[in-house]
Write a protein that holds these residues in place. Structure first.
Motif, PDB file in Angstrom:
ATOM      1  N   LEU A 114      73.741  70.516  45.216  1.00 42.81           N
ATOM      2  CA  LEU A 114      74.921  70.876  46.012  1.00 42.81           C
ATOM      3  C   LEU A 114      76.201  70.716  45.189  1.00 42.81           C
ATOM      4  O   LEU A 114      77.130  71.512  45.316  1.00 42.81           O
ATOM      5  N   ARG A 115      76.200  69.721  44.324  1.00 43.90           N
ATOM      6  CA  ARG A 115      77.362  69.533  43.440  1.00 43.90           C
ATOM      7  C   ARG A 115      77.435  70.667  42.418  1.00 43.90           C
ATOM      8  O   ARG A 115      78.487  71.233  42.176  1.00 43.90           O
ATOM      9  N   LEU A 116      76.265  71.033  41.873  1.00 45.53           N
ATOM     10  CA  LEU A 116      76.184  72.133  40.897  1.00 45.53           C
ATOM     11  C   LEU A 116      76.739  73.430  41.483  1.00 45.53           C
ATOM     12  O   LEU A 116      77.441  74.181  40.818  1.00 45.53           O
ATOM     13  N   MET A 117      76.420  73.673  42.758  1.00 43.91           N
ATOM     14  CA  MET A 117      76.851  74.924  43.407  1.00 43.91           C
ATOM     15  C   MET A 117      78.263  74.811  43.987  1.00 43.91           C
ATOM     16  O   MET A 117      78.720  75.741  44.666  1.00 43.91           O
ATOM     17  N   ASN A 118      78.914  73.674  43.755  1.00 42.13           N
ATOM     18  CA  ASN A 118      80.254  73.431  44.310  1.00 42.13           C
ATOM     19  C   ASN A 118      80.284  73.534  45.825  1.00 42.13           C
ATOM     20  O   ASN A 118      81.284  73.941  46.417  1.00 42.13           O
ATOM     21  N   VAL A 119      79.181  73.163  46.470  1.00 46.98           N
ATOM     22  CA  VAL A 119      79.115  73.185  47.933  1.00 46.98           C
ATOM     23  C   VAL A 119      79.726  71.900  48.495  1.00 46.98           C
ATOM     24  O   VAL A 119      80.417  71.926  49.511  1.00 46.98           O
ATOM     25  N   ALA A 120      79.478  70.789  47.839  1.00 45.67           N
ATOM     26  CA  ALA A 120      80.012  69.519  48.324  1.00 45.67           C
ATOM     27  C   ALA A 120      80.085  68.507  47.185  1.00 45.67           C
ATOM     28  O   ALA A 120      79.217  68.484  46.315  1.00 45.67           O
ATOM     29  N   THR A 121      81.106  67.686  47.245  1.00 41.32           N
ATOM     30  CA  THR A 121      81.276  66.622  46.244  1.00 41.32           C
ATOM     31  C   THR A 121      80.389  65.432  46.636  1.00 41.32           C
ATOM     32  O   THR A 121      79.983  65.317  47.798  1.00 41.32           O
ATOM     33  N   PRO A 122      80.128  64.526  45.704  1.00 42.81           N
ATOM     34  CA  PRO A 122      79.359  63.327  46.049  1.00 42.81           C
ATOM     35  C   PRO A 122      79.982  62.552  47.217  1.00 42.81           C
ATOM     36  O   PRO A 122      79.266  62.028  48.064  1.00 42.81           O
ATOM     37  N   ALA A 123      81.306  62.521  47.283  1.00 36.56           N
ATOM     38  CA  ALA A 123      81.966  61.780  48.375  1.00 36.56           C
ATOM     39  C   ALA A 123      81.677  62.445  49.722  1.00 36.56           C
ATOM     40  O   ALA A 123      81.402  61.760  50.715  1.00 36.56           O
ATOM     41  N   VAL A 124      81.726  63.778  49.753  1.00 35.38           N
ATOM     42  CA  VAL A 124      81.433  64.501  50.999  1.00 35.38           C
ATOM     43  C   VAL A 124      79.970  64.278  51.390  1.00 35.38           C
ATOM     44  O   VAL A 124      79.651  64.053  52.570  1.00 35.38           O
ATOM     45  N   LEU A 125      79.067  64.309  50.420  1.00 32.57           N
ATOM     46  CA  LEU A 125      77.642  64.112  50.725  1.00 32.57           C
ATOM     47  C   LEU A 125      77.386  62.707  51.262  1.00 32.57           C
ATOM     48  O   LEU A 125      76.595  62.525  52.183  1.00 32.57           O
ATOM     49  N   ARG A 126      78.075  61.728  50.696  1.00 28.29           N
ATOM     50  CA  ARG A 126      77.959  60.351  51.210  1.00 28.29           C
ATOM     51  C   ARG A 126      78.400  60.296  52.661  1.00 28.29           C
ATOM     52  O   ARG A 126      77.757  59.674  53.503  1.00 28.29           O
TER      53      ARG A 126
END
Ligand code: UDP
Length: 235
Positions: free
Chosen positions: A138-150
């Protein structure tokens, strides 16, 4: 209906209309049912009415428990007024019991308890068939940052903490469910719907499915199961 503007989007189970305010939209719940990436299609009579009412009840409960949602008001049998959000293209699945794709993928026994509950991310993309993805994808595809995923993971677990006992009190086991989140004023809030279309619910007395699996697997008594969920959730 007064205040409802042009259709903005049509999905598999809902249509989205403009509302009188630009920062709001109307979700219209259809009876159309699809499964297996829309390869299987059908109609579940009054599903739209039931999913609208069940979602209203669950969104209100979650709001009371401090989880922000897009829900504003149920306007009619099939219409819900919501905050306009930008949907994060990630399906967040929470699992309390092994079932469905998890059982198939990992060869685990259906019905095995999962404690603590696990969270999975699927990239929302029909052409790709909503693939299971990890944080790095998801980070690779610029869908969500680690903070958003957390935050998505944390919000999903908080929703589970509220919903699992709510269903248990009504003699339904919340096996798993799918959530979608949206961004509104730079904040992540719960969006979409929570209904027998998006949850696996097993009758605690009989173990029977009371959700869309009855449609997926041609188990019969689909409408009856949805009506019973409505009765137990809203009755
Ligand atoms: N789910 C959903 N929409 C989807 C995929 C899954 O609402 O596009 C829900 C499904 O109803 C179940 C949970 O997410 O409650 C987990 O589904 P699973 O990954 O096991 O896939 P399935 O077996 O439903 O294809």
């Amino acid at each position: 209906m007064d205040g409802i503007g042009p259709m903005l989007y049509e999905g598999k189970a809902k249509k989205i209309f403009a509302a009188s305010r630009p920062d709001q939209v109307v979700q219209y719940f259809k009876d159309d049912a699809t499964a297996f990436n829309a390869e299987k299609r059908g109609t579940i009579i009054d599903k739209g009415v039931i999913n609208n009412k069940v979602s209203e009840r669950l969104f209100k409960l979650l709001e009371e428990r401090g989880v922000s949602t897009h829900f504003l008001e149920r306007l009619s049998e099939r219409e819900m007024l919501t905050r306009k959000v930008t949907i994060v293209p990630v399906e967040v699945v929470v699992r309390n019991v092994v079932a469905g794709s998890l059982a198939k993928r990992l060869g685990l026994q259906v019905g095995e308890a999962i404690e603590p509950a696990i969270v999975e991310f699927y990239y929302k993309n029909d052409a790709l068939g909503d693939p299971l993805v990890n944080d790095d994808h998801l980070r690779l595809m610029n869908v969500a940052t680690p903070a958003v995923l957390r935050e998505l993971r944390d919000l999903a677990q908080r929703v589970n903490v509220v919903l699992k006992p709510f269903f248990a009190e009504r003699k339904m086991q919340l096996v798993d469910f799918k959530l979608e989140f949206g961004v509104c004023h730079n904040k992540l809030i719960l969006a979409d719907e929570i209904s027998p279309d998006t949850c696996r619910l097993w009758d605690m007395a009989t173990g029977e499915s009371m959700d869309k699996d009855r449609f997926r697997k041609d188990m019969g008594k689909i409408e009856e199961a949805y009506q019973e969920v409505l009765r137990r959730v809203c009755g």
